[in-house]
Motif scaffolding. Structure first.
Motif, PDB file in Angstrom:
ATOM      1  N   CYS A 148       0.877  -1.443   0.211  1.00 22.50           N
ATOM      2  CA  CYS A 148      -0.147   0.389  -0.244  1.00 22.50           C
ATOM      3  C   CYS A 148       0.835   1.444   0.194  1.00 22.50           C
ATOM      4  O   CYS A 148       0.965   2.197  -0.389  1.00 22.50           O
ATOM      5  CB  CYS A 148      -1.559   0.197   0.970  1.00 22.50           C
ATOM      6  SG  CYS A 148       0.307   0.178   3.067  1.00 22.50           S
ATOM      7  N   GLY A 149       2.036   1.112   0.327  1.00 24.41           N
ATOM      8  CA  GLY A 149       2.689   2.260   0.883  1.00 24.41           C
ATOM      9  C   GLY A 149       2.044   3.068   1.467  1.00 24.41           C
ATOM     10  O   GLY A 149       0.932   3.451   2.150  1.00 24.41           O
ATOM     11  N   GLU A 150       2.647   4.659   1.245  1.00 24.36           N
ATOM     12  CA  GLU A 150       2.095   5.545   2.530  1.00 24.36           C
ATOM     13  C   GLU A 150       0.364   5.417   1.978  1.00 24.36           C
ATOM     14  O   GLU A 150       0.102   6.647   0.669  1.00 24.36           O
ATOM     15  CB  GLU A 150       2.772   7.570   2.121  1.00 24.36           C
ATOM     16  CG  GLU A 150       2.057   7.973   3.058  1.00 24.36           C
ATOM     17  CD  GLU A 150       1.743   8.299   4.579  1.00 24.36           C
ATOM     18  OE1 GLU A 150       0.487   7.929   4.413  1.00 24.36           O
ATOM     19  OE2 GLU A 150       2.396   7.745   5.147  1.00 24.36           O
ATOM     20  N   PRO A 151      -0.135   5.655   3.006  1.00 27.71           N
ATOM     21  CA  PRO A 151      -1.566   5.774   2.128  1.00 27.71           C
ATOM     22  C   PRO A 151      -2.541   7.472   2.735  1.00 27.71           C
ATOM     23  O   PRO A 151      -3.518   7.247   1.530  1.00 27.71           O
ATOM     24  CB  PRO A 151      -2.802   4.833   3.574  1.00 27.71           C
ATOM     25  CG  PRO A 151      -1.918   5.225   4.373  1.00 27.71           C
ATOM     26  CD  PRO A 151      -0.642   5.850   4.214  1.00 27.71           C
ATOM     27  N   ALA A 152      -1.676   7.869   2.655  1.00 29.57           N
ATOM     28  CA  ALA A 152      -1.961   9.537   2.569  1.00 29.57           C
ATOM     29  C   ALA A 152      -1.156  10.508   1.168  1.00 29.57           C
ATOM     30  O   ALA A 152      -1.921  11.126   0.720  1.00 29.57           O
ATOM     31  CB  ALA A 152      -1.604  10.628   3.923  1.00 29.57           C
ATOM     32  N   GLY A 153      -0.886   9.428   0.629  1.00 32.50           N
ATOM     33  CA  GLY A 153      -0.159   9.922  -1.027  1.00 32.50           C
ATOM     34  C   GLY A 153      -1.297   9.114  -2.278  1.00 32.50           C
ATOM     35  O   GLY A 153      -2.592   8.942  -1.502  1.00 32.50           O
ATOM     36  N   ILE A 154      -0.419   9.256  -3.237  1.00 35.80           N
ATOM     37  CA  ILE A 154      -1.715   9.069  -3.466  1.00 35.80           C
ATOM     38  C   ILE A 154      -1.516   7.315  -4.846  1.00 35.80           C
ATOM     39  O   ILE A 154      -2.258   6.598  -5.038  1.00 35.80           O
ATOM     40  CB  ILE A 154      -0.533   9.531  -5.298  1.00 35.80           C
ATOM     41  CG1 ILE A 154       0.450   8.304  -5.835  1.00 35.80           C
ATOM     42  CG2 ILE A 154      -0.971  11.266  -5.775  1.00 35.80           C
ATOM     43  CD1 ILE A 154       0.739   9.062  -7.513  1.00 35.80           C
ATOM     44  N   GLY A 155      -0.711   6.311  -3.796  1.00 31.28           N
ATOM     45  CA  GLY A 155      -1.242   5.168  -3.875  1.00 31.28           C
ATOM     46  C   GLY A 155      -2.274   4.305  -3.014  1.00 31.28           C
ATOM     47  O   GLY A 155      -2.499   3.778  -4.363  1.00 31.28           O
ATOM     48  N   PRO A 156      -3.200   4.817  -2.879  1.00 32.57           N
ATOM     49  CA  PRO A 156      -4.787   4.031  -2.736  1.00 32.57           C
ATOM     50  C   PRO A 156      -5.777   3.780  -4.228  1.00 32.57           C
ATOM     51  O   PRO A 156      -5.739   3.544  -4.541  1.00 32.57           O
ATOM     52  CB  PRO A 156      -5.086   4.787  -1.765  1.00 32.57           C
ATOM     53  CG  PRO A 156      -4.329   4.943  -0.778  1.00 32.57           C
ATOM     54  CD  PRO A 156      -2.801   5.578  -2.100  1.00 32.57           C
ATOM     55  N   GLU A 157      -5.245   5.860  -4.845  1.00 31.83           N
ATOM     56  CA  GLU A 157      -5.839   6.075  -5.757  1.00 31.83           C
ATOM     57  C   GLU A 157      -5.081   5.243  -7.177  1.00 31.83           C
ATOM     58  O   GLU A 157      -6.396   5.472  -8.303  1.00 31.83           O
ATOM     59  CB  GLU A 157      -5.447   7.441  -6.675  1.00 31.83           C
ATOM     60  CG  GLU A 157      -6.158   8.516  -5.253  1.00 31.83           C
ATOM     61  CD  GLU A 157      -6.108   9.689  -5.279  1.00 31.83           C
ATOM     62  OE1 GLU A 157      -6.050  10.185  -6.636  1.00 31.83           O
ATOM     63  OE2 GLU A 157      -5.276  10.128  -4.423  1.00 31.83           O
ATOM     64  N   LEU A 158      -4.256   4.493  -7.319  1.00 33.77           N
ATOM     65  CA  LEU A 158      -3.405   3.918  -8.238  1.00 33.77           C
ATOM     66  C   LEU A 158      -4.210   2.507  -8.260  1.00 33.77           C
ATOM     67  O   LEU A 158      -3.530   1.629  -9.115  1.00 33.77           O
ATOM     68  CB  LEU A 158      -2.026   3.730  -7.964  1.00 33.77           C
ATOM     69  CG  LEU A 158      -0.848   4.881  -8.179  1.00 33.77           C
ATOM     70  CD1 LEU A 158       0.021   4.970  -7.815  1.00 33.77           C
ATOM     71  CD2 LEU A 158      -1.716   5.693  -9.050  1.00 33.77           C
ATOM     72  N   VAL A 159      -4.502   2.141  -7.216  1.00 37.37           N
ATOM     73  CA  VAL A 159      -4.577   0.572  -7.073  1.00 37.37           C
ATOM     74  C   VAL A 159      -5.778  -0.338  -8.053  1.00 37.37           C
ATOM     75  O   VAL A 159      -5.904  -1.193  -9.041  1.00 37.37           O
ATOM     76  CB  VAL A 159      -5.400   0.117  -6.365  1.00 37.37           C
ATOM     77  CG1 VAL A 159      -6.045  -1.646  -5.726  1.00 37.37           C
ATOM     78  CG2 VAL A 159      -4.612   0.150  -4.776  1.00 37.37           C
ATOM     79  N   GLY A 160      -6.818   0.494  -8.243  1.00 38.20           N
ATOM     80  CA  GLY A 160      -8.340   0.301  -9.564  1.00 38.20           C
ATOM     81  C   GLY A 160      -7.568   0.256 -10.630  1.00 38.20           C
ATOM     82  O   GLY A 160      -7.920  -0.625 -11.564  1.00 38.20           O
ATOM     83  N   PRO A 161      -7.506   1.432 -11.053  1.00 36.77           N
ATOM     84  CA  PRO A 161      -6.302   1.384 -12.414  1.00 36.77           C
ATOM     85  C   PRO A 161      -5.099   0.387 -12.779  1.00 36.77           C
ATOM     86  O   PRO A 161      -4.997   0.300 -13.509  1.00 36.77           O
ATOM     87  CB  PRO A 161      -5.718   3.224 -12.532  1.00 36.77           C
ATOM     88  CG  PRO A 161      -6.526   3.659 -11.457  1.00 36.77           C
ATOM     89  CD  PRO A 161      -6.836   2.806 -10.629  1.00 36.77           C
ATOM     90  N   ALA A 162      -4.302   0.296 -11.473  1.00 38.27           N
ATOM     91  CA  ALA A 162      -3.771  -0.945 -11.827  1.00 38.27           C
ATOM     92  C   ALA A 162      -3.877  -2.082 -12.652  1.00 38.27           C
ATOM     93  O   ALA A 162      -3.197  -2.849 -13.083  1.00 38.27           O
ATOM     94  CB  ALA A 162      -2.591  -1.015 -10.682  1.00 38.27           C
ATOM     95  N   MET A 163      -5.477  -2.827 -12.607  1.00 41.80           N
ATOM     96  CA  MET A 163      -6.038  -3.582 -12.891  1.00 41.80           C
ATOM     97  C   MET A 163      -6.079  -3.353 -14.340  1.00 41.80           C
ATOM     98  O   MET A 163      -5.894  -5.042 -14.862  1.00 41.80           O
ATOM     99  CB  MET A 163      -7.268  -3.254 -12.332  1.00 41.80           C
ATOM    100  CG  MET A 163      -7.770  -3.484 -10.600  1.00 41.80           C
ATOM    101  SD  MET A 163      -9.704  -4.101 -10.888  1.00 41.80           S
ATOM    102  CE  MET A 163     -10.056  -5.109 -11.604  1.00 41.80           C
ATOM    103  N   ALA A 164      -5.422  -2.465 -15.499  1.00 37.80           N
ATOM    104  CA  ALA A 164      -5.331  -2.292 -16.364  1.00 37.80           C
ATOM    105  C   ALA A 164      -3.695  -2.962 -16.865  1.00 37.80           C
ATOM    106  O   ALA A 164      -3.721  -2.770 -17.930  1.00 37.80           O
ATOM    107  CB  ALA A 164      -5.107  -1.213 -17.400  1.00 37.80           C
TER     108      ALA A 164
END
Length: 321
Positions: A9-25
């Motif tokens: 997950c990395g730092e949850p206050a950064g952009i990490g959480p936003e990258l999870v869904g798009p990473a499915m591509a």
């Protein structure tokens, strides 16, 4: 089911959480380790108990790791620092036990980890090396969107520029060269790697007019390695090493210091660069960017580097067999 790549997950206050869904591509079968409460609303996920558990199509497998505090975009909470560290250690344990194929790490904020949990390492690379048994490692940055590829390894990393000449010892440079050579063979399936080594000084010292390190130890070291059978050139002027015709002549460049290596790759492939830790007993990659607190929570995060990192992790693991 084939083993998955783990995405920390990395730092949850950064952009990490936003990258999870798009990473499915990416098309890579991966499982995310973190607190589902930190994922953006609408992220399709399914909690699993083990890395290989099945999930419905279109769902991100999530190995749940509870955090003590919510994530406020752009503002790291010291209460979450220890959990960020624990997620990394958990992923290492799973890949070391071969329950997962490889690991890709989303960005951490080193200052937040130091302040919140006394994190004693300069970054991910050094912490992973420690978890793996204090093994010698090298940091490679590898492009994915330019040809010929740009792969760079800085022999010295996170130190002041003024400290580089004293830190760039023959032993340190030789270690970086040998780790890179072995990593290209094992992780990139390049049976006979071609290496290029940058000089420390402008024009690679220009015969002593601009510095003496090249003549004092770089040339003798490279000559000895060539005598062993390595295909290695240098020391070369760094300013002429990275145009397309030059890159076509080698598989990786070993550079003297951080910016000498990272400026060319970030210029050539800013969005598609991948951070690779060579020398570990498992595969680890990472997107080549930070937590981006300034845009966190705004829906502006670019997943290109994360997708590239997942694909490279999968390819490297397959190369290892």
């Amino acid at each position: 089911m084939a083993r998955r790549v783990l995405l920390t997950c990395g730092e949850p206050a950064g952009i990490g959480p936003e990258l999870v869904g798009p990473a499915m591509a990416s098309g890579v079968d991966f499982a995310w380790i973190g607190d589902p409460a930190h994922l953006p609303a609408g992220t399709p996920y399914c909690e699993i108990a083990a890395p290989g558990d099945a999930v419905p199509d279109g769902q991100v497998p999530v190995l749940r790791h509870d955090f003590p505090a919510p994530a406020t975009p752009g503002r790291a909470d010291p209460e979450n620092a220890q959990a960020v560290i624990e997620v990394i250690a958990r992923a290492v344990d799973l890949v070391m036990r071969r329950e997962a194929l490889a690991m890709t790490t989303l960005p951490i904020n080193k200052q937040a980890l130091k302040e919140g949990a006394g994190f004693a390492f300069p970054g991910h690379t050094e912490y992973l090396a420690d978890l793996a048994g204090d093994v010698p490692v090298a940091m490679m940055l590898a492009s994915t969107a330019v040809e010929p590829p740009c792969r760079v390894v800085p022999a010295t990393i996170h130190i002041p520029l003024a400290s580089v000449p004293a830190s760039l010892t023959p032993e340190r440079l030789e270690q970086a060269i040998r780790i890179t050579h072995a990593g290209l063979q094992r992780d990139f399936a390049i049976s006979a790697p071609r290496l290029a080594v940058a000089g420390l000084n402008p024009h690679a010292g220009e015969g002593g007019a601009m510095g003496h390190e090249e003549d004092l130890f770089l040339r003798p070291l490279l000559a000895r390695l060539r005598d062993e059978g390595m295909d290695i050139s240098g020391p070369l002027p760094a300013d002429t090493m990275f145009h397309p015709a030059a890159r076509a002549g080698y598989d990786a460049a070993i550079c003297a210091y951080h910016d000498q290596a990272l400026i060319p790759i970030k210029t050539l492939d800013f969005a598609g660069g991948v951070n690779v830790t060579l020398g570990l007993p498992f595969v680890r990659t990472s997107p080549d960017h930070g937590t981006a607190f300034d845009i966190a929570g705004q829906g502006r995060a670019d997943a290109t580097s994360t997708i590239a990192a997942l694909k490279m992790a999968q390819d490297m693991a397959r190369a290892r067999g």
